[in-house]
Motif scaffolding. Structure first.
Motif, PDB file in Angstrom:
ATOM      1  N   THR A 211      10.344 -15.077  19.471  1.00  0.00           N
ATOM      2  CA  THR A 211      10.793 -13.711  19.397  1.00  0.00           C
ATOM      3  C   THR A 211      11.797 -13.343  20.386  1.00  0.00           C
ATOM      4  OG1 THR A 211       8.824 -12.623  18.120  1.00  0.00           O
ATOM      5  CG2 THR A 211      10.420 -11.109  19.108  1.00  0.00           C
ATOM      6  N   TYR A 212      11.601 -13.911  21.710  1.00  0.00           N
ATOM      7  CA  TYR A 212      12.488 -13.559  22.774  1.00  0.00           C
ATOM      8  C   TYR A 212      13.062 -14.982  23.408  1.00  0.00           C
ATOM      9  CZ  TYR A 212      10.115  -8.975  22.528  1.00  0.00           C
ATOM     10  OH  TYR A 212       9.784  -7.903  21.824  1.00  0.00           O
ATOM     11  N   ALA A 213      12.949 -15.845  22.644  1.00  0.00           N
ATOM     12  CA  ALA A 213      13.647 -17.294  23.133  1.00  0.00           C
ATOM     13  C   ALA A 213      15.084 -17.193  22.677  1.00  0.00           C
ATOM     14  CB  ALA A 213      12.829 -18.585  22.255  1.00  0.00           C
ATOM     15  N   THR A 214      15.581 -17.622  24.012  1.00  0.00           N
ATOM     16  CA  THR A 214      17.109 -17.317  24.037  1.00  0.00           C
ATOM     17  C   THR A 214      17.876 -18.048  22.903  1.00  0.00           C
ATOM     18  OG1 THR A 214      17.104 -17.087  26.258  1.00  0.00           O
ATOM     19  CG2 THR A 214      19.270 -17.617  25.383  1.00  0.00           C
ATOM     20  N   TRP A 215      17.401 -19.204  22.461  1.00  0.00           N
ATOM     21  CA  TRP A 215      18.153 -20.063  21.438  1.00  0.00           C
ATOM     22  C   TRP A 215      17.858 -19.353  20.080  1.00  0.00           C
ATOM     23  CZ3 TRP A 215      18.327 -22.683  16.967  1.00  0.00           C
ATOM     24  CH2 TRP A 215      19.525 -23.399  16.824  1.00  0.00           C
ATOM     25  N   SER A 216      16.624 -18.755  19.897  1.00  0.00           N
ATOM     26  CA  SER A 216      16.312 -18.118  18.570  1.00  0.00           C
ATOM     27  C   SER A 216      16.965 -16.845  18.504  1.00  0.00           C
ATOM     28  CB  SER A 216      14.630 -17.845  18.629  1.00  0.00           C
ATOM     29  OG  SER A 216      14.622 -17.339  17.591  1.00  0.00           O
TER      30      SER A 216
ATOM     31  N   VAL B   3      19.657 -26.605  22.808  1.00  0.00           N
ATOM     32  CA  VAL B   3      18.197 -25.834  22.993  1.00  0.00           C
ATOM     33  C   VAL B   3      17.493 -26.057  24.048  1.00  0.00           C
ATOM     34  CG1 VAL B   3      17.009 -27.336  21.337  1.00  0.00           C
ATOM     35  CG2 VAL B   3      16.322 -24.953  21.692  1.00  0.00           C
ATOM     36  N   GLU B   4      17.539 -27.257  24.567  1.00  0.00           N
ATOM     37  CA  GLU B   4      16.910 -27.663  25.615  1.00  0.00           C
ATOM     38  C   GLU B   4      17.293 -27.369  27.262  1.00  0.00           C
ATOM     39  OE1 GLU B   4      19.824 -31.303  24.468  1.00  0.00           O
ATOM     40  OE2 GLU B   4      18.040 -29.667  23.545  1.00  0.00           O
ATOM     41  N   GLY B   5      18.601 -26.701  26.896  1.00  0.00           N
ATOM     42  CA  GLY B   5      19.152 -25.995  27.967  1.00  0.00           C
ATOM     43  C   GLY B   5      19.039 -24.596  27.969  1.00  0.00           C
ATOM     44  N   THR B   6      17.881 -24.091  27.441  1.00  0.00           N
ATOM     45  CA  THR B   6      17.977 -22.455  27.356  1.00  0.00           C
ATOM     46  C   THR B   6      16.533 -22.110  27.786  1.00  0.00           C
ATOM     47  OG1 THR B   6      17.177 -22.571  24.858  1.00  0.00           O
ATOM     48  CG2 THR B   6      19.776 -22.166  25.576  1.00  0.00           C
ATOM     49  N   ASP B   7      16.025 -22.662  28.605  1.00  0.00           N
ATOM     50  CA  ASP B   7      14.547 -22.200  29.298  1.00  0.00           C
ATOM     51  C   ASP B   7      14.958 -20.837  29.967  1.00  0.00           C
ATOM     52  OD1 ASP B   7      13.313 -24.307  28.345  1.00  0.00           O
ATOM     53  OD2 ASP B   7      13.447 -25.397  30.409  1.00  0.00           O
ATOM     54  N   THR B   8      14.144 -20.115  29.558  1.00  0.00           N
ATOM     55  CA  THR B   8      14.380 -18.464  30.065  1.00  0.00           C
ATOM     56  C   THR B   8      13.176 -17.781  30.784  1.00  0.00           C
ATOM     57  OG1 THR B   8      15.552 -18.361  27.882  1.00  0.00           O
ATOM     58  CG2 THR B   8      14.897 -16.310  28.884  1.00  0.00           C
TER      59      THR B   8
ATOM     60  N   ALA C 174      14.397 -22.910  38.656  1.00  0.00           N
ATOM     61  CA  ALA C 174      15.420 -23.716  37.872  1.00  0.00           C
ATOM     62  C   ALA C 174      15.585 -23.303  36.429  1.00  0.00           C
ATOM     63  CB  ALA C 174      15.175 -25.274  38.075  1.00  0.00           C
ATOM     64  N   LEU C 175      15.358 -21.950  36.173  1.00  0.00           N
ATOM     65  CA  LEU C 175      15.477 -21.792  34.799  1.00  0.00           C
ATOM     66  C   LEU C 175      16.791 -21.246  34.343  1.00  0.00           C
ATOM     67  CD1 LEU C 175      12.168 -19.562  34.387  1.00  0.00           C
ATOM     68  CD2 LEU C 175      12.537 -21.606  33.393  1.00  0.00           C
ATOM     69  N   PRO C 176      17.491 -21.682  33.425  1.00  0.00           N
ATOM     70  CA  PRO C 176      18.950 -21.496  33.335  1.00  0.00           C
ATOM     71  C   PRO C 176      19.541 -20.277  32.948  1.00  0.00           C
ATOM     72  CG  PRO C 176      18.079 -23.047  31.564  1.00  0.00           C
ATOM     73  CD  PRO C 176      16.974 -22.820  32.483  1.00  0.00           C
ATOM     74  N   VAL C 177      18.298 -19.315  32.130  1.00  0.00           N
ATOM     75  CA  VAL C 177      18.735 -17.970  31.687  1.00  0.00           C
ATOM     76  C   VAL C 177      17.730 -16.975  32.113  1.00  0.00           C
ATOM     77  CG1 VAL C 177      19.250 -16.851  29.455  1.00  0.00           C
ATOM     78  CG2 VAL C 177      19.698 -19.123  29.423  1.00  0.00           C
TER      79      VAL C 177
ATOM     80  N   PHE D 230      21.380 -10.882  28.686  1.00  0.00           N
ATOM     81  CA  PHE D 230      20.976 -12.228  29.234  1.00  0.00           C
ATOM     82  C   PHE D 230      22.384 -12.691  30.117  1.00  0.00           C
ATOM     83  CE2 PHE D 230      19.699 -11.949  24.739  1.00  0.00           C
ATOM     84  CZ  PHE D 230      18.634 -12.637  24.561  1.00  0.00           C
ATOM     85  N   ARG D 231      21.820 -13.589  30.986  1.00  0.00           N
ATOM     86  CA  ARG D 231      22.798 -14.086  31.661  1.00  0.00           C
ATOM     87  C   ARG D 231      22.513 -15.604  32.036  1.00  0.00           C
ATOM     88  NH1 ARG D 231      24.224 -11.810  37.934  1.00  0.00           N
ATOM     89  NH2 ARG D 231      22.512 -13.363  38.676  1.00  0.00           N
ATOM     90  N   ALA D 232      23.356 -16.411  31.829  1.00  0.00           N
ATOM     91  CA  ALA D 232      23.145 -17.915  31.933  1.00  0.00           C
ATOM     92  C   ALA D 232      23.797 -18.513  33.529  1.00  0.00           C
ATOM     93  CB  ALA D 232      23.600 -18.674  30.675  1.00  0.00           C
ATOM     94  N   ALA D 233      23.130 -19.201  34.138  1.00  0.00           N
ATOM     95  CA  ALA D 233      23.674 -19.655  35.560  1.00  0.00           C
ATOM     96  C   ALA D 233      24.826 -20.636  35.160  1.00  0.00           C
ATOM     97  CB  ALA D 233      22.575 -20.246  36.017  1.00  0.00           C
ATOM     98  N   ASP D 234      25.048 -21.160  34.029  1.00  0.00           N
ATOM     99  CA  ASP D 234      26.054 -22.182  33.695  1.00  0.00           C
ATOM    100  C   ASP D 234      27.231 -21.358  33.114  1.00  0.00           C
ATOM    101  OD1 ASP D 234      27.361 -25.029  33.221  1.00  0.00           O
ATOM    102  OD2 ASP D 234      27.328 -24.111  31.193  1.00  0.00           O
ATOM    103  N   PRO D 235      28.473 -21.189  33.617  1.00  0.00           N
ATOM    104  CA  PRO D 235      29.443 -20.557  32.951  1.00  0.00           C
ATOM    105  C   PRO D 235      29.611 -20.890  31.573  1.00  0.00           C
ATOM    106  CG  PRO D 235      30.094 -21.357  35.218  1.00  0.00           C
ATOM    107  CD  PRO D 235      28.700 -22.134  34.923  1.00  0.00           C
TER     108      PRO D 235
END
Length: 334
Positions: free
Chosen positions: A10-15, A51-56, A94-97, A298-303
């Motif tokens: 429900t709250y997973a970024t990629w989803s 998707v593997e880069g969207t741990d939140t 080290a969570l990217p989002v 949402f805010r991602a560390a990677d631009p």
């Protein structure tokens, strides 16, 4: 912490940006050409957001929760400090989002909206909470709030249900009896949710353990017609339904239990605000609910990823706004 492969999406970024909520919104668009154009645009954006880069790291308030730290002296300073600490925690792990979910579109939440926007978060309308303010004067007063034709339709719907002479009871957690498991499971499956009887029983047990749970149910000669399990928040005069399922053989059981019986109960208690949650906006607005937008940030560390979320968020928000506007227009015309 929501890893990218978390089973609860429900709250997973990629989803949120590319998963089933988006697919459902696109499926309901009336214009096939626009649907295909947006589907291709989102697929292209998804290629730049593995998707593997969207741990939140997610901070989520349920859609009906009242604001807490926004009130009182120092509330804004406290929010800024909390947001900063949350961002530091995401960096440490080290969570990217970072995500703040279900920020309500109401005046009390305005400071949090402002703080998150100023810190560069992407706002995404992810749905709306349908809210009904129940008059303390009773169910007739609720019916009287509709136009003549609509009022007759609702009252006939009520009369047909009562003509069956159902046994209507209001119980505590013990009202979640085993004979309701199959009813709830059937509803989950009809709406495409993966579940089994064991998962339903587990959810019943967890819901029953939370203080304030009450169960409003109707039973006929052949078994349960339906039920609504809800929490009463007496301090804030709120009712928050959390579980419910209804007979498919009698469509009126849904509206009579989830609305008319629950409204009558709220009125007897002096009037409550009922939070009906997200989805099925049309059914809710045509029964007097107003829609309060829920915004996730949402805010991602990677631009690069942040840019993808910004573009995808604009599309998801536009699709959600269309659904809300359609429901509100249906109510205005009813």
């Amino acid at each position: 912490m929501i890893p990218h492969d978390c089973p609860h999406t429900t709250y997973a970024t990629w989803s949120v940006f590319f998963g089933s909520p988006l697919r459902d919104l696109l499926h309901r668009l009336p214009d096939a050409q626009e649907t295909e154009r947006l589907r291709e645009a989102m697929a292209d954006l998804a290629r730049h957001a593995p998707v593997e880069g969207t741990d939140t790291l997610a901070v989520v308030s349920p859609g009906s929760t009242q604001p807490g730290i926004t009130s009182g002296a120092g509330g804004v300073r406290a929010m800024i400090e909390l947001v900063s600490e949350i961002e530091s925690l995401a960096n440490e792990r080290a969570l990217p989002v970072v995500e703040f979910g279900n920020v309500r579109d109401e005046p009390a939440w305005a400071p949090l909206h402002r703080i998150l926007r100023e810190r560069g978060y992407v706002p995404v309308v992810t749905g709306a909470d349908a809210v009904l303010d129940v008059p303390a004067t009773g169910l007739d007063a609720y019916f009287d709030g509709f136009r003549s034709h609509r009022r007759k339709v609702l009252r006939k719907e009520r009369a047909r249900f009562l003509a069956r002479q159902p046994d209507i009871t209001l119980l505590g957690p013990q009202g979640l009896t085993p004979d309701l498991v199959d009813l709830q499971l059937d509803r989950y499956r009809r709406y495409g949710h993966e579940a089994d009887a064991r998962a339903v029983r587990d959810r019943f047990e967890r819901a029953a353990a939370v203080p304030g749970l009450r169960v409003l149910r109707a039973d006929g000669e052949d078994g349960p017609l339906g039920f609504v399990a809800f929490y009463e928040d007496l301090a804030h005069r709120r009712i928050v339904p959390r579980l419910g399922a209804f007979s498919t053989e009698d469509r009126g059981s849904y509206f009579n239990l989830a609305y008319y019986e629950l409204i009558a109960h709220a009125a007897r208690g002096g009037g409550f605000r009922i939070h009906y949650g997200e989805s099925t906006y049309g059914a809710k607005t045509t029964r007097g609910c107003r829609l309060t937008r829920l915004v996730s940030y949402f805010r991602a560390a990677d631009p690069l990823l942040h840019g993808v979320l910004t573009a995808a968020g604009a599309i998801r928000s536009d699709l959600e706004e269309r659904e809300i506007a359609t429901a509100e227009g249906t109510f205005a015309a009813s």
